[in-house]
Design a protein around this motif. Structure first.
Motif, mmCIF file in Angstrom:
data_model
loop_
_atom_site.group_PDB
_atom_site.id
_atom_site.type_symbol
_atom_site.label_atom_id
_atom_site.label_comp_id
_atom_site.label_asym_id
_atom_site.label_seq_id
_atom_site.Cartn_x
_atom_site.Cartn_y
_atom_site.Cartn_z
ATOM 1 N N SER A 1 0.830 -1.202 0.000
ATOM 2 C CA SER A 1 0.000 0.000 0.000
ATOM 3 C C SER A 1 0.867 1.257 0.000
ATOM 4 O O SER A 1 2.013 1.250 0.415
ATOM 5 C CB SER A 1 -0.925 -0.012 1.215
ATOM 6 N N ARG A 2 0.242 2.341 -0.503
ATOM 7 C CA ARG A 2 0.955 3.616 -0.563
ATOM 8 C C ARG A 2 0.371 4.572 0.464
ATOM 9 O O ARG A 2 -0.679 4.316 1.017
ATOM 10 C CB ARG A 2 0.753 4.259 -1.945
ATOM 11 N N GLU A 3 1.049 5.686 0.624
ATOM 12 C CA GLU A 3 0.507 6.729 1.488
ATOM 13 C C GLU A 3 -0.750 7.275 0.809
ATOM 14 O O GLU A 3 -0.765 7.478 -0.399
ATOM 15 C CB GLU A 3 1.549 7.846 1.631
ATOM 16 N N GLY A 4 -1.790 7.497 1.585
ATOM 17 C CA GLY A 4 -3.041 7.985 0.996
ATOM 18 C C GLY A 4 -3.909 6.866 0.448
ATOM 19 O O GLY A 4 -4.892 7.113 -0.237
ATOM 20 N N ALA A 5 -3.530 5.628 0.779
ATOM 21 C CA ALA A 5 -4.264 4.478 0.232
ATOM 22 C C ALA A 5 -5.708 4.412 0.747
ATOM 23 O O ALA A 5 -6.615 4.040 0.004
ATOM 24 C CB ALA A 5 -3.538 3.184 0.565
ATOM 25 N N ILE A 6 -5.895 4.803 2.015
ATOM 26 C CA ILE A 6 -7.240 4.706 2.600
ATOM 27 C C ILE A 6 -8.197 5.675 1.885
ATOM 28 O O ILE A 6 -9.301 5.300 1.487
ATOM 29 C CB ILE A 6 -7.199 4.983 4.121
ATOM 30 N N LEU A 7 -7.751 6.915 1.691
ATOM 31 C CA LEU A 7 -8.582 7.881 0.972
ATOM 32 C C LEU A 7 -8.804 7.401 -0.469
ATOM 33 O O LEU A 7 -9.904 7.511 -1.015
ATOM 34 C CB LEU A 7 -7.917 9.268 0.980
ATOM 35 N N GLY A 8 -7.757 6.834 -1.053
ATOM 36 C CA GLY A 8 -7.865 6.303 -2.416
ATOM 37 C C GLY A 8 -8.914 5.202 -2.497
ATOM 38 O O GLY A 8 -9.708 5.150 -3.446
ATOM 39 N N CYS A 9 -8.937 4.338 -1.483
ATOM 40 C CA CYS A 9 -9.917 3.246 -1.460
ATOM 41 C C CYS A 9 -11.336 3.798 -1.319
ATOM 42 O O CYS A 9 -12.285 3.284 -1.927
ATOM 43 C CB CYS A 9 -9.613 2.280 -0.317
ATOM 44 N N ALA A 10 -11.471 4.854 -0.502
ATOM 45 C CA ALA A 10 -12.794 5.479 -0.325
ATOM 46 C C ALA A 10 -13.268 6.077 -1.655
ATOM 47 O O ALA A 10 -14.444 5.948 -2.032
ATOM 48 C CB ALA A 10 -12.725 6.556 0.747
ATOM 49 N N ILE A 11 -12.347 6.701 -2.385
ATOM 50 C CA ILE A 11 -12.708 7.291 -3.684
ATOM 51 C C ILE A 11 -13.027 6.175 -4.694
ATOM 52 O O ILE A 11 -13.932 6.323 -5.530
ATOM 53 C CB ILE A 11 -11.580 8.223 -4.195
ATOM 54 N N ALA A 12 -12.310 5.053 -4.579
ATOM 55 C CA ALA A 12 -12.585 3.909 -5.464
ATOM 56 C C ALA A 12 -14.003 3.384 -5.243
ATOM 57 O O ALA A 12 -14.669 2.935 -6.183
ATOM 58 C CB ALA A 12 -11.575 2.800 -5.219
ATOM 59 N N PHE A 13 -14.452 3.467 -4.001
ATOM 60 C CA PHE A 13 -15.811 3.012 -3.698
ATOM 61 C C PHE A 13 -16.846 3.910 -4.410
ATOM 62 O O PHE A 13 -17.903 3.436 -4.823
ATOM 63 C CB PHE A 13 -16.054 3.005 -2.182
ATOM 64 N N ILE A 14 -16.513 5.200 -4.556
ATOM 65 C CA ILE A 14 -17.406 6.109 -5.301
ATOM 66 C C ILE A 14 -17.533 5.620 -6.750
ATOM 67 O O ILE A 14 -18.622 5.627 -7.333
ATOM 68 C CB ILE A 14 -16.870 7.567 -5.259
ATOM 69 N N ALA A 15 -16.385 5.179 -7.325
ATOM 70 C CA ALA A 15 -16.414 4.653 -8.703
ATOM 71 C C ALA A 15 -17.308 3.413 -8.783
ATOM 72 O O ALA A 15 -18.143 3.292 -9.688
ATOM 73 C CB ALA A 15 -14.996 4.319 -9.162
ATOM 74 N N ALA A 16 -17.139 2.495 -7.813
ATOM 75 C CA ALA A 16 -17.949 1.262 -7.814
ATOM 76 C C ALA A 16 -19.433 1.602 -7.677
ATOM 77 O O ALA A 16 -20.283 1.024 -8.375
ATOM 78 C CB ALA A 16 -17.497 0.347 -6.680
ATOM 79 N N LEU A 17 -19.723 2.552 -6.788
ATOM 80 C CA LEU A 17 -21.109 2.959 -6.570
ATOM 81 C C LEU A 17 -21.683 3.614 -7.835
ATOM 82 O O LEU A 17 -22.822 3.357 -8.232
ATOM 83 C CB LEU A 17 -21.167 3.935 -5.383
ATOM 84 N N GLY A 18 -20.859 4.447 -8.479
ATOM 85 C CA GLY A 18 -21.294 5.128 -9.706
ATOM 86 C C GLY A 18 -21.639 4.148 -10.802
ATOM 87 O O GLY A 18 -22.690 4.247 -11.449
ATOM 88 N N TRP A 19 -20.776 3.156 -11.020
ATOM 89 C CA TRP A 19 -21.038 2.163 -12.072
ATOM 90 C C TRP A 19 -22.229 1.283 -11.712
ATOM 91 O O TRP A 19 -22.985 0.866 -12.584
ATOM 92 C CB TRP A 19 -19.784 1.307 -12.309
ATOM 93 N N ALA A 20 -22.363 1.006 -10.400
ATOM 94 C CA ALA A 20 -23.503 0.187 -9.967
ATOM 95 C C ALA A 20 -24.820 0.921 -10.216
ATOM 96 O O ALA A 20 -25.787 0.338 -10.725
ATOM 97 C CB ALA A 20 -23.361 -0.159 -8.481
ATOM 98 N N VAL A 21 -24.840 2.219 -9.876
ATOM 99 C CA VAL A 21 -26.053 3.025 -10.105
ATOM 100 C C VAL A 21 -26.352 3.078 -11.598
ATOM 101 O O VAL A 21 -27.498 2.890 -12.035
ATOM 102 C CB VAL A 21 -25.870 4.458 -9.531
#
Lengths: 91, 362
Positions: B184-204
């Motif tokens: 993992s890199r620095e900022g990985a947690i925020l990156g994962c949270a933003i990735a969830f927005i992508a997953a949610l967007g495609w799901a919607v």
């Protein structure tokens, strides 16, 4: 004039039940020149609407030429959805 | 006798619809893989080779974020041109203009913005922030889509289908496993949270726009999607990220240079063609099969993406680094079994009942 798919769904607010042939008869005057006005296109639209709960099958039989006829009617949820998103007034 | 014949014809029709739905959804995943391969190639040709090259004059921020948005925007705009052309040939152009002024048309536009610029930007940003550890998070989109389909549209979702979705998710994890081990890199947690927005967007997008194609013809739906996504990407998102980069004038400058680079544009035209089918068949498959099955079939792009990158970039264009890991083939088999479990109840075969047909004689 409504988009063709809208017209197919809205038709079910005005009639008790219809199969593909009945839909074609009802929409012939307005849409017969449309390149989408084809039996397979309408049959698939009806089956997709049924798969998503807007329409439900009432019965099926064979016509005089031994071809399958499947009849559908609008569900309560389908009626609410069509009235909300397409409107109940014939265009 | 006629009842029996009617039942046989009815069973044949239902089976044909079911098989067509699965085929359409599976083809969307393959088209997504081809679109990924050709857009990757396009973004390495012509002026793009200079931008991404060792002697680039662009900052790291511009290379990472601005070029990502520009590539996505050009691809979607090319796809929109294909979509408008096909709609014109099939006599659907008038319906396209009628639809965009209606409620379902506006919903389709909103879905296009959520699934296009918003989710794509979230994906690119999260990939840069956290690395490929975000891939399993974005792979959650079929599961989220199935849940949305259950709650928004009361679509079927039982324990067997959930088990199938989990099997597909595990197959995606197998493909992404090697990249997960990068650390993992620095900022990985925020990156994962933003990735969830992508997953949610495609799901919607998959769930709502898929259901929307019950009302709107799928080829009109995809025309609305690609026109919206292309315009919003290039006219709004690109200037915005250029502004963040400190130079809004970069937006028209880079856009003009990209369009004036024929070696790259040829491949953007090809990638746009496949993107058209990746999304239109995704919508149609979801409306024919339901979101759970449709998105699982489409989700096989996690195999088709690396597969077509290997075939197109590695085998055909002889680029290094696109070899397909053996685990990907195993994952493809696992994914197939997962999709099969969502689609049909295996117990029906033991009961000698056709799992693809239903119906009642009128």
């Amino acid at each position: 004039m409504l988009p063709f798919n809208y017209a197919i769904l809205q038709l079910f607010l005005r009639i008790d039940e219809a199969d593909t042939g009945a839909v074609m008869e009802q929409l012939e005057n307005a849409y017969q020149k449309s390149r989408q006005f084809k039996k397979p296109v309408i049959t698939e639209a009806l089956m997709t609407a049924e798969a998503n709960g807007l329409l439900e099958e009432t019965r099926y039989d064979l016509d005089g030429e031994q071809r399958l006829r499947v009849f559908y009617r609008v569900t309560d949820e389908g009626r609410a959805m069509i009235e909300t998103y397409i409107g109940a007034v014939e265009a | 006798m006629s009842h029996q014949l009617a039942s046989e014809q009815k069973a044949h029709q239902v089976r044909g619809f079911f098989i067509k739905g699965i085929t359409v959804a599976a083809l969307s995943g393959m088209a997504y893989g081809l679109y990924s391969a050709f857009i990757t190639y396009a973004m390495g040709e012509g002026v793009w080779a200079d931008w991404y090259g060792e002697n680039t004059m662009l900052s790291v921020f511009v290379v990472v974020y601005v070029l990502g948005v520009l590539g996505s925007g050009i691809n979607d705009l090319m796809s929109a041109v294909w979509a408008l052309g096909i709609a014109g040939v099939k006599g659907k152009l008038a319906d396209f203009f009628r639809c965009i002024r209606t409620k379902p048309g506006v919903i389709m536009i909103v879905c296009a913005v959520i699934g296009g610029p918003v989710a794509s930007a979230a994906y690119i940003i999260s990939l840069q922030m956290a690395g490929s550890i975000i891939i399993p998070i974005t792979a959650l989109c079929p599961a989220i889509g199935a849940l949305l389909g259950r709650f928004l549209f009361k679509q079927k979702l039982n324990a067997r289908m959930i088990a199938g979705i989990l099997i597909c998710l595990s197959a995606t994890l197998m493909i992404g496993w090697s990249s997960l081990q990068e650390g993992s890199r620095e900022g990985a947690i925020l990156g994962c949270a933003i990735a969830f927005i992508a997953a949610l967007g495609w799901a919607v997008e998959g769930c709502v726009a898929g259901f929307g194609t019950v009302v709107i013809d799928y080829e009109i739906g995809i025309t609305i999607r690609q026109v919206t996504s292309g315009i919003v990407n290039l006219a709004i998102l690109l200037p915005f990220v250029c502004l963040l980069a400190g130079n809004i004038a970069l937006a028209p400058d880079l856009t003009f240079k990209a369009f004036a680079s024929p070696p790259a544009m040829i491949f953007f035209i090809i990638s746009g063609f496949f993107a058209l089918f990746a999304y239109s068949l995704w919508y149609k498959g979801n409306s024919m099969c339901g979101t759970a099955l449709g998105m699982a079939c489409n989700g096989a792009y996690s195999f088709w993406g690396p597969f077509f990158c290997w075939l197109v970039l590695g085998v055909f264009f002889k680029q290094d680094g696109w070899a397909l890991e053996p685990i990907a083939w195993v994952a493809a088999v696992v994914m197939f079994l997962g999709i099969l479990l969502i689609a049909v109840n295996p117990l029906d075969w033991f009961k000698k009942k056709d799992p693809c047909t239903t119906g009642k004689v009128g």
